[in-house]
Design a protein around this motif. Structure first.
Motif, PDB file in Angstrom:
ATOM      1  N   CYS A 149      27.672   1.020   1.257  1.00 23.14           N
ATOM      2  CA  CYS A 149      26.958   1.379   2.480  1.00 23.14           C
ATOM      3  C   CYS A 149      26.699   0.194   3.414  1.00 23.14           C
ATOM      4  CB  CYS A 149      25.644   2.080   2.166  1.00 23.14           C
ATOM      5  SG  CYS A 149      24.341   0.996   1.517  1.00 23.14           S
ATOM      6  N   GLY A 150      26.791  -1.012   2.913  1.00 21.97           N
ATOM      7  CA  GLY A 150      26.546  -2.177   3.746  1.00 21.97           C
ATOM      8  C   GLY A 150      25.081  -2.460   4.022  1.00 21.97           C
ATOM      9  N   LYS A 151      24.180  -1.707   3.389  1.00 21.89           N
ATOM     10  CA  LYS A 151      22.740  -1.888   3.610  1.00 21.89           C
ATOM     11  C   LYS A 151      22.065  -2.646   2.475  1.00 21.89           C
ATOM     12  CE  LYS A 151      23.252   0.870   7.146  1.00 21.89           C
ATOM     13  NZ  LYS A 151      22.651   2.210   7.215  1.00 21.89           N
ATOM     14  N   ALA A 152      22.835  -3.012   1.449  1.00 22.55           N
ATOM     15  CA  ALA A 152      22.248  -3.610   0.250  1.00 22.55           C
ATOM     16  C   ALA A 152      22.973  -4.905  -0.105  1.00 22.55           C
ATOM     17  CB  ALA A 152      22.322  -2.627  -0.917  1.00 22.55           C
ATOM     18  N   ARG A 153      22.240  -5.791  -0.765  1.00 24.71           N
ATOM     19  CA  ARG A 153      22.798  -7.041  -1.276  1.00 24.71           C
ATOM     20  C   ARG A 153      22.060  -7.386  -2.564  1.00 24.71           C
ATOM     21  NH1 ARG A 153      18.802 -10.782  -0.334  1.00 24.71           N
ATOM     22  NH2 ARG A 153      17.486 -10.469   1.500  1.00 24.71           N
ATOM     23  N   ASP A 154      22.593  -8.356  -3.291  1.00 19.76           N
ATOM     24  CA  ASP A 154      21.914  -8.884  -4.487  1.00 19.76           C
ATOM     25  C   ASP A 154      21.426  -7.761  -5.403  1.00 19.76           C
ATOM     26  OD1 ASP A 154      22.293 -11.386  -3.372  1.00 19.76           O
ATOM     27  OD2 ASP A 154      20.308 -11.437  -2.462  1.00 19.76           O
ATOM     28  N   LEU A 155      22.321  -6.886  -5.788  1.00 15.86           N
ATOM     29  CA  LEU A 155      21.922  -5.767  -6.640  1.00 15.86           C
ATOM     30  C   LEU A 155      21.504  -6.259  -8.019  1.00 15.86           C
ATOM     31  CD1 LEU A 155      24.642  -3.068  -5.832  1.00 15.86           C
ATOM     32  CD2 LEU A 155      22.425  -3.472  -4.718  1.00 15.86           C
ATOM     33  N   HIS A 156      20.457  -5.629  -8.557  1.00 11.56           N
ATOM     34  CA  HIS A 156      19.970  -5.887  -9.906  1.00 11.56           C
ATOM     35  C   HIS A 156      19.767  -4.548 -10.613  1.00 11.56           C
ATOM     36  CE1 HIS A 156      19.122  -9.821  -8.188  1.00 11.56           C
ATOM     37  NE2 HIS A 156      18.787 -10.282  -9.378  1.00 11.56           N
ATOM     38  N   LEU A 157      19.694  -4.620 -11.932  1.00 15.29           N
ATOM     39  CA  LEU A 157      19.367  -3.453 -12.750  1.00 15.29           C
ATOM     40  C   LEU A 157      18.056  -3.735 -13.463  1.00 15.29           C
ATOM     41  CD1 LEU A 157      20.262  -0.706 -14.002  1.00 15.29           C
ATOM     42  CD2 LEU A 157      21.332  -2.034 -15.835  1.00 15.29           C
ATOM     43  N   MET A 158      17.128  -2.777 -13.400  1.00 16.66           N
ATOM     44  CA  MET A 158      15.833  -2.952 -14.047  1.00 16.66           C
ATOM     45  C   MET A 158      15.466  -1.703 -14.840  1.00 16.66           C
ATOM     46  SD  MET A 158      13.320  -2.592 -10.697  1.00 16.66           S
ATOM     47  CE  MET A 158      11.884  -3.158 -11.595  1.00 16.66           C
ATOM     48  N   THR A 159      14.594  -1.889 -15.808  1.00 17.38           N
ATOM     49  CA  THR A 159      14.029  -0.758 -16.544  1.00 17.38           C
ATOM     50  C   THR A 159      12.634  -1.133 -16.983  1.00 17.38           C
ATOM     51  OG1 THR A 159      14.559   0.955 -18.173  1.00 17.38           O
ATOM     52  CG2 THR A 159      14.721  -1.329 -18.923  1.00 17.38           C
ATOM     53  N   HIS A 160      11.900  -0.139 -17.513  1.00 17.98           N
ATOM     54  CA  HIS A 160      10.523  -0.383 -17.954  1.00 17.98           C
ATOM     55  C   HIS A 160      10.340   0.145 -19.371  1.00 17.98           C
ATOM     56  CE1 HIS A 160       6.359  -1.476 -17.330  1.00 17.98           C
ATOM     57  NE2 HIS A 160       5.989  -0.331 -17.860  1.00 17.98           N
ATOM     58  N   PHE A 161       9.838  -0.719 -20.242  1.00 16.81           N
ATOM     59  CA  PHE A 161       9.639  -0.340 -21.641  1.00 16.81           C
ATOM     60  C   PHE A 161       8.310   0.389 -21.833  1.00 16.81           C
ATOM     61  CE2 PHE A 161      12.354  -4.240 -22.135  1.00 16.81           C
ATOM     62  CZ  PHE A 161      13.487  -3.562 -22.559  1.00 16.81           C
ATOM     63  N   ALA A 162       8.361   1.452 -22.615  1.00 16.01           N
ATOM     64  CA  ALA A 162       7.163   2.245 -22.876  1.00 16.01           C
ATOM     65  C   ALA A 162       6.346   1.720 -24.044  1.00 16.01           C
ATOM     66  CB  ALA A 162       7.559   3.703 -23.151  1.00 16.01           C
ATOM     67  N   SER A 163       6.971   0.956 -24.953  1.00 14.01           N
ATOM     68  CA  SER A 163       6.274   0.597 -26.190  1.00 14.01           C
ATOM     69  C   SER A 163       6.644  -0.786 -26.709  1.00 14.01           C
ATOM     70  CB  SER A 163       6.568   1.649 -27.268  1.00 14.01           C
ATOM     71  OG  SER A 163       7.962   1.752 -27.498  1.00 14.01           O
ATOM     72  N   ALA A 164       6.897  -1.731 -25.799  1.00 16.30           N
ATOM     73  CA  ALA A 164       7.199  -3.093 -26.239  1.00 16.30           C
ATOM     74  C   ALA A 164       5.990  -3.760 -26.878  1.00 16.30           C
ATOM     75  CB  ALA A 164       7.689  -3.929 -25.062  1.00 16.30           C
ATOM     76  N   ASP A 165       4.806  -3.189 -26.670  1.00 17.88           N
ATOM     77  CA  ASP A 165       3.578  -3.748 -27.237  1.00 17.88           C
ATOM     78  C   ASP A 165       3.306  -3.266 -28.657  1.00 17.88           C
ATOM     79  OD1 ASP A 165       3.238  -1.120 -26.342  1.00 17.88           O
ATOM     80  OD2 ASP A 165       1.101  -1.388 -25.955  1.00 17.88           O
ATOM     81  N   SER A 166       4.108  -2.355 -29.161  1.00 21.25           N
ATOM     82  CA  SER A 166       3.788  -1.655 -30.400  1.00 21.25           C
ATOM     83  C   SER A 166       4.168  -2.463 -31.634  1.00 21.25           C
ATOM     84  CB  SER A 166       4.508  -0.309 -30.437  1.00 21.25           C
ATOM     85  OG  SER A 166       4.283   0.354 -31.669  1.00 21.25           O
ATOM     86  N   LEU A 167       3.377  -2.279 -32.708  1.00 18.42           N
ATOM     87  CA  LEU A 167       3.687  -2.889 -33.998  1.00 18.42           C
ATOM     88  C   LEU A 167       4.812  -2.141 -34.707  1.00 18.42           C
ATOM     89  CD1 LEU A 167       0.078  -3.659 -35.296  1.00 18.42           C
ATOM     90  CD2 LEU A 167       1.725  -5.265 -34.345  1.00 18.42           C
TER      91      LEU A 167
END
Length: 383
Positions: free
Chosen positions: A149-167
């Motif tokens: 589209c020519g409207k974006a640069r420097d693309l990254h991929l991200m996600t969010h962990f639901a339970s990285a704090d868990s034992l």
């Protein structure tokens, strides 16, 4: 004489915690997450204190990002939830805000926007949180559309962990496997690690990490590890005893008489309540420090006051300093007594509590709590 309640913000501790995040992930760059007014600590003051360390900041809304610009912060700022309406894209391009893209409508709106310059875009993958984000197949499609589209640069991929704090992090491992598989296909720089992952899961340390609560000294892990024990509290909420009452056996204290004296009891009345952000759900026995010695809450929290048992502290009286959390008293301990987490206590502190800033880079904060800190130039993060 003013009301004694205050929140002291230790900017040197903030810098220490940010540097710890960088030390734990030496091959990553760390977004300093300062959403929700820097978790109640004051976003502009905290950004100024980190300006020479952090290459970029992260917030939740464009209003939060614009407040940073008004405060003299010129660094890139990531909008973690992206835009909420299409018109915000033009502002984002004008101010160099980096935008998360988590849904089809955001993607379509960007394709149709007229922008002064292309936007840095962070495609959000729903790896299992099931809150925001695309499926793996949709991520690949979004990448192709953004590249075309020519409207974006420097693309990254991200996600969010639901339970990285868990034992027992089985679900975290499932999410990590999903994003690892997608990353091999997407071939994009990654941003994965929140505070618990930064502290406990080196395999999540990617091009960018995004420490949040750990910057403010809150331990997000279910069980502390060597790294989280090195965190320093940034906020100390303190007040003073403004009255002392002598209570006989069998006498109640406070609303509904929840606390009833089982011995002759000295009660200290403290200038702090739920009208200041101290959680009304705090139970009898919630830890409190009086003149550096630990005692407990006795009775329900009122709007402007709370009551503590000072029977075993004979030297305590009117004027005694009371620490409600922070220096010498971990906010996590107080949060556990309120059946909540440190995030809610820190972000819930209300505006009538004055913040006083100490430390940081350049000159210290003045007595009114307004940080007088030099804003450094951002690093070049577009390379």
């Amino acid at each position: 004489m003013s009301r004694p309640l205050r929140a002291d913000i230790d900017l040197d501790a903030l810098r220490h915690n940010y540097q710890l995040a960088c030390e734990l992930a030496p091959h990553s760059r760390a977004l300093a997450v300062i959403k929700a007014d820097a978790y109640g600590h004051g976003a502009v003051a905290c950004a100024q204190a980190l300006a020479d360390l952090a290459p970029a900041f992260a917030v939740a809304t464009i209003e939060e990002a614009l407040a940073l610009r008004a405060g003299g912060i010129s660094h890139p700022v990531v909008l973690l939830e992206g835009v909420f309406e299409a018109a915000e894209y033009a502002l984002a391009a004008e101010h160099d805000f980096w935008c998360a893209i988590h849904s089809e409508w955001q993607l379509a709106a960007l394709e149709q926007s007229e922008l002064a310059q292309p936007l840095s875009c962070w495609i959000k993958f729903d790896s299992g949180m099931h809150r925001l984000g695309f499926t793996a197949e949709q991520v690949l499609g979004a990448k192709a559309r953004l590249e075309a589209c020519g409207k974006a640069r420097d693309l990254h991929l991200m996600t969010h962990f639901a339970s990285a704090d868990s034992l027992t992090p089985d679900y975290f491992q499932q999410q990590m496997a999903a994003v690892t598989a997608l990353a091999a296909q997407a071939e994009l720089p990654l941003c994965l690690a929140n505070s618990p992952a930064t502290l406990a899961w080196p395999e999540t340390h990617a091009a960018w990490n995004r420490p949040g609560i750990m910057l403010y000294g809150g331990d997000p892990l279910e069980g502390a590890n060597d790294a989280s024990r090195r965190l320093k509290p940034v906020m100390t909420l303190s007040s003073a005893i403004i009255a002392v009452r002598e209570i006989a056996i069998g006498e109640p204290v406070g609303y509904s008489g929840r606390f009833v004296a089982t011995r002759p009891t000295r009660i200290g009345v403290v200038a702090c309540g739920y009208g200041d952000g101290y959680d009304r759900h705090a139970v009898d026995g919630t830890p409190v420090l009086v003149d550096g010695q630990e005692t407990v809450l006795a009775g329900k929290v009122s709007m402007d006051m709370l009551t503590v048992d000072i029977t075993d502290l004979p030297e305590a009286g009117v004027g005694s300093r009371v620490v409600l959390w922070g220096e010498g008293l971990e906010v996590n301990r107080v949060a556990a007594s309120c059946d909540t987490i440190s995030y809610t206590l820190l972000t819930g502190l209300l505006p009538r509590v004055p913040r006083h800033y100490h430390g940081g880079v350049g000159s210290a904060a003045d007595d009114q709590g307004v940080a007088q800190l030099a804003s450094a130039q951002p690093l070049d993060t577009h390379a």
